[in-house]
Design a protein around this motif. Structure first.
Motif, PDB file in Angstrom:
ATOM      1  N   LYS A  33       0.832  -1.212   0.000  1.00  0.00           N
ATOM      2  CA  LYS A  33       0.000   0.000   0.000  1.00  0.00           C
ATOM      3  C   LYS A  33       0.866   1.261   0.000  1.00  0.00           C
ATOM      4  CE  LYS A  33      -4.139  -1.825   2.179  1.00  0.00           C
ATOM      5  NZ  LYS A  33      -5.108  -1.610   3.245  1.00  0.00           N
ATOM      6  N   ALA A  34       0.349   2.293  -0.658  1.00  0.00           N
ATOM      7  CA  ALA A  34       1.048   3.583  -0.678  1.00  0.00           C
ATOM      8  C   ALA A  34       1.257   4.120   0.735  1.00  0.00           C
ATOM      9  CB  ALA A  34       0.275   4.590  -1.520  1.00  0.00           C
ATOM     10  N   ALA A  35       0.337   3.817   1.645  1.00  0.00           N
ATOM     11  CA  ALA A  35       0.438   4.304   3.026  1.00  0.00           C
ATOM     12  C   ALA A  35       1.608   3.656   3.776  1.00  0.00           C
ATOM     13  CB  ALA A  35      -0.869   4.065   3.772  1.00  0.00           C
ATOM     14  N   HIS A  36       2.268   2.703   3.151  1.00  0.00           N
ATOM     15  CA  HIS A  36       3.505   2.126   3.686  1.00  0.00           C
ATOM     16  C   HIS A  36       4.698   2.535   2.812  1.00  0.00           C
ATOM     17  CE1 HIS A  36       5.967  -0.919   5.835  1.00  0.00           C
ATOM     18  NE2 HIS A  36       6.610  -0.947   4.695  1.00  0.00           N
ATOM     19  N   SER A  37       4.547   2.376   1.499  1.00  0.00           N
ATOM     20  CA  SER A  37       5.675   2.618   0.599  1.00  0.00           C
ATOM     21  C   SER A  37       6.078   4.091   0.516  1.00  0.00           C
ATOM     22  CB  SER A  37       5.383   2.065  -0.797  1.00  0.00           C
ATOM     23  OG  SER A  37       4.267   2.695  -1.388  1.00  0.00           O
ATOM     24  N   VAL A  38       5.113   4.993   0.576  1.00  0.00           N
ATOM     25  CA  VAL A  38       5.446   6.421   0.517  1.00  0.00           C
ATOM     26  C   VAL A  38       6.238   6.855   1.762  1.00  0.00           C
ATOM     27  CG1 VAL A  38       4.499   8.777   0.484  1.00  0.00           C
ATOM     28  CG2 VAL A  38       3.635   7.041  -1.113  1.00  0.00           C
ATOM     29  N   PRO A  39       5.754   6.563   2.988  1.00  0.00           N
ATOM     30  CA  PRO A  39       6.571   6.921   4.150  1.00  0.00           C
ATOM     31  C   PRO A  39       7.932   6.219   4.152  1.00  0.00           C
ATOM     32  CG  PRO A  39       4.353   6.288   4.835  1.00  0.00           C
ATOM     33  CD  PRO A  39       4.450   6.027   3.369  1.00  0.00           C
ATOM     34  N   ALA A  40       7.995   4.987   3.662  1.00  0.00           N
ATOM     35  CA  ALA A  40       9.273   4.279   3.573  1.00  0.00           C
ATOM     36  C   ALA A  40      10.232   5.016   2.644  1.00  0.00           C
ATOM     37  CB  ALA A  40       9.059   2.844   3.109  1.00  0.00           C
ATOM     38  N   ALA A  41       9.717   5.490   1.514  1.00  0.00           N
ATOM     39  CA  ALA A  41      10.550   6.234   0.570  1.00  0.00           C
ATOM     40  C   ALA A  41      11.016   7.561   1.173  1.00  0.00           C
ATOM     41  CB  ALA A  41       9.783   6.487  -0.731  1.00  0.00           C
ATOM     42  N   MET A  42      10.130   8.218   1.916  1.00  0.00           N
ATOM     43  CA  MET A  42      10.502   9.484   2.557  1.00  0.00           C
ATOM     44  C   MET A  42      11.583   9.245   3.617  1.00  0.00           C
ATOM     45  SD  MET A  42       8.791  11.594   0.792  1.00  0.00           S
ATOM     46  CE  MET A  42       9.126  13.116   1.689  1.00  0.00           C
ATOM     47  N   ARG A  43      11.423   8.171   4.360  1.00  0.00           N
ATOM     48  CA  ARG A  43      12.424   7.815   5.387  1.00  0.00           C
ATOM     49  C   ARG A  43      13.769   7.532   4.726  1.00  0.00           C
ATOM     50  NH1 ARG A  43      13.628   2.888   8.744  1.00  0.00           N
ATOM     51  NH2 ARG A  43      14.315   3.729  10.738  1.00  0.00           N
ATOM     52  N   VAL A  55      -3.543   0.319  15.456  1.00  0.00           N
ATOM     53  CA  VAL A  55      -3.323  -1.070  15.875  1.00  0.00           C
ATOM     54  C   VAL A  55      -1.876  -1.542  15.856  1.00  0.00           C
ATOM     55  CG1 VAL A  55      -5.670  -1.818  15.325  1.00  0.00           C
ATOM     56  CG2 VAL A  55      -3.912  -1.942  13.574  1.00  0.00           C
ATOM     57  N   ALA A  56      -1.017  -0.955  15.053  1.00  0.00           N
ATOM     58  CA  ALA A  56       0.377  -1.421  14.976  1.00  0.00           C
ATOM     59  C   ALA A  56       1.199  -0.876  16.136  1.00  0.00           C
ATOM     60  CB  ALA A  56       0.990  -0.984  13.647  1.00  0.00           C
ATOM     61  N   ASP A  57       2.268  -1.569  16.478  1.00  0.00           N
ATOM     62  CA  ASP A  57       3.183  -1.110  17.536  1.00  0.00           C
ATOM     63  C   ASP A  57       4.476  -0.547  16.967  1.00  0.00           C
ATOM     64  OD1 ASP A  57       1.517  -1.786  19.717  1.00  0.00           O
ATOM     65  OD2 ASP A  57       2.108  -3.889  19.509  1.00  0.00           O
ATOM     66  N   THR A  58       4.942  -1.134  15.858  1.00  0.00           N
ATOM     67  CA  THR A  58       6.164  -0.680  15.202  1.00  0.00           C
ATOM     68  C   THR A  58       5.935  -0.717  13.698  1.00  0.00           C
ATOM     69  OG1 THR A  58       7.491  -1.688  16.964  1.00  0.00           O
ATOM     70  CG2 THR A  58       8.651  -1.081  14.961  1.00  0.00           C
ATOM     71  N   LEU A  59       6.298   0.357  13.026  1.00  0.00           N
ATOM     72  CA  LEU A  59       6.235   0.426  11.562  1.00  0.00           C
ATOM     73  C   LEU A  59       7.474   1.160  11.070  1.00  0.00           C
ATOM     74  CD1 LEU A  59       2.510   1.384  10.881  1.00  0.00           C
ATOM     75  CD2 LEU A  59       3.636  -0.744  10.216  1.00  0.00           C
ATOM     76  N   LEU A  60       8.061   0.661  10.004  1.00  0.00           N
ATOM     77  CA  LEU A  60       9.246   1.294   9.415  1.00  0.00           C
ATOM     78  C   LEU A  60      10.349   1.469  10.454  1.00  0.00           C
ATOM     79  CD1 LEU A  60       7.350   4.016   7.360  1.00  0.00           C
ATOM     80  CD2 LEU A  60       8.226   1.836   6.495  1.00  0.00           C
ATOM     81  N   GLY A  61      10.400   0.546  11.408  1.00  0.00           N
ATOM     82  CA  GLY A  61      11.412   0.607  12.449  1.00  0.00           C
ATOM     83  C   GLY A  61      11.175   1.675  13.499  1.00  0.00           C
TER      84      GLY A  61
END
Length: 144
Positions: A33-43, A55-61
Motif C-alpha cells: 500500500k502507498a500508506a507504507h511505501s510512501v513513508p518508507a521512501a521518505m524515510r 493497531v500497529a506497535d512498530t512500523l518502518l522501524g
C-alpha cells in the motif's frame, strides 16, 4: 487551472525543503500500500517519519502512536492517508499539536480540512503524492 497546479506544486516542494519531521496518519503495515511505501521512501530520503496507526506497535522501524496528540516530539508536517471525510478531524488535531503543514496524500481532498489548516496558518497540500514531489524536486534530508 495550470497556475493553481504550479502554485500547489511550489507549495508542496517548499514544505519538503523546509521541514523534516512527518507524522503519517494512517501509516499501513502492508508494504503493497502507498500508506507504507510512501513513508518508507521518505524515510529512505532522510526524513523523520512518525507513524500514526490505531493497531500497529512498530512500523518502518519506528514506534507507532495511536493519535497525533500522543506524539512526544515536535511534528512539522502531518501527512494523511485516511479518507477525505476523516481529514477535518485530523486537521484539527494537527493544529492542536502545533504542526506547520497538513498534506493529504494523492487521491484525498477535503474542503473543510483545507479551511481548518489555512485558518490556523498551516501550509496545505492535497491530492499530491509526497514521494513523487520529493523525487521530482530532488529533495533529500541526508547529510551531504
Amino acid at each position: 487551472m495550470e497556475s493553481m497546479d504550479a502554485e500547489t506544486n511550489a507549495e508542496a516542494a517548499r514544505i519538503l525543503r523546509e521541514f523534516s519531521t512527518i507524522a503519517v496518519v494512517g501509516c499501513s503495515r502492508d508494504p503493497a500500500k502507498a500508506a507504507h511505501s510512501v513513508p518508507a521512501a521518505m524515510r529512505a530520503a532522510g526524513f523523520r517519519i512518525i507513524p500514526v496507526n490505531p493497531v500497529a506497535d512498530t512500523l518502518l522501524g519506528e514506534r507507532v502512536y495511536r493519535h497525533l496528540s500522543d506524539i512526544d516530539e515536535p511534528v512539522e508536517v502531518v501527512e494523511v492517508f485516511r479518507p477525505g471525510p476523516e481529514a477535518p478531524a485530523v486537521a484539527e488535531e494537527a493544529v492542536r499539536i502545533g504542526a506547520k503543514a497538513l498534506w493529504l496524500q494523492q487521491g484525498i481532498t477535503s474542503g473543510r480540512a483545507r479551511e481548518i489548516a489555512r485558518e490556523a496558518g498551516l501550509a496545505y497540500v492535497e491530492d499530491r503524492c509526497m514521494a513523487v514531489v520529493r523525487a521530482v524536486n530532488g529533495i533529500r534530508k541526508d547529510a551531504a
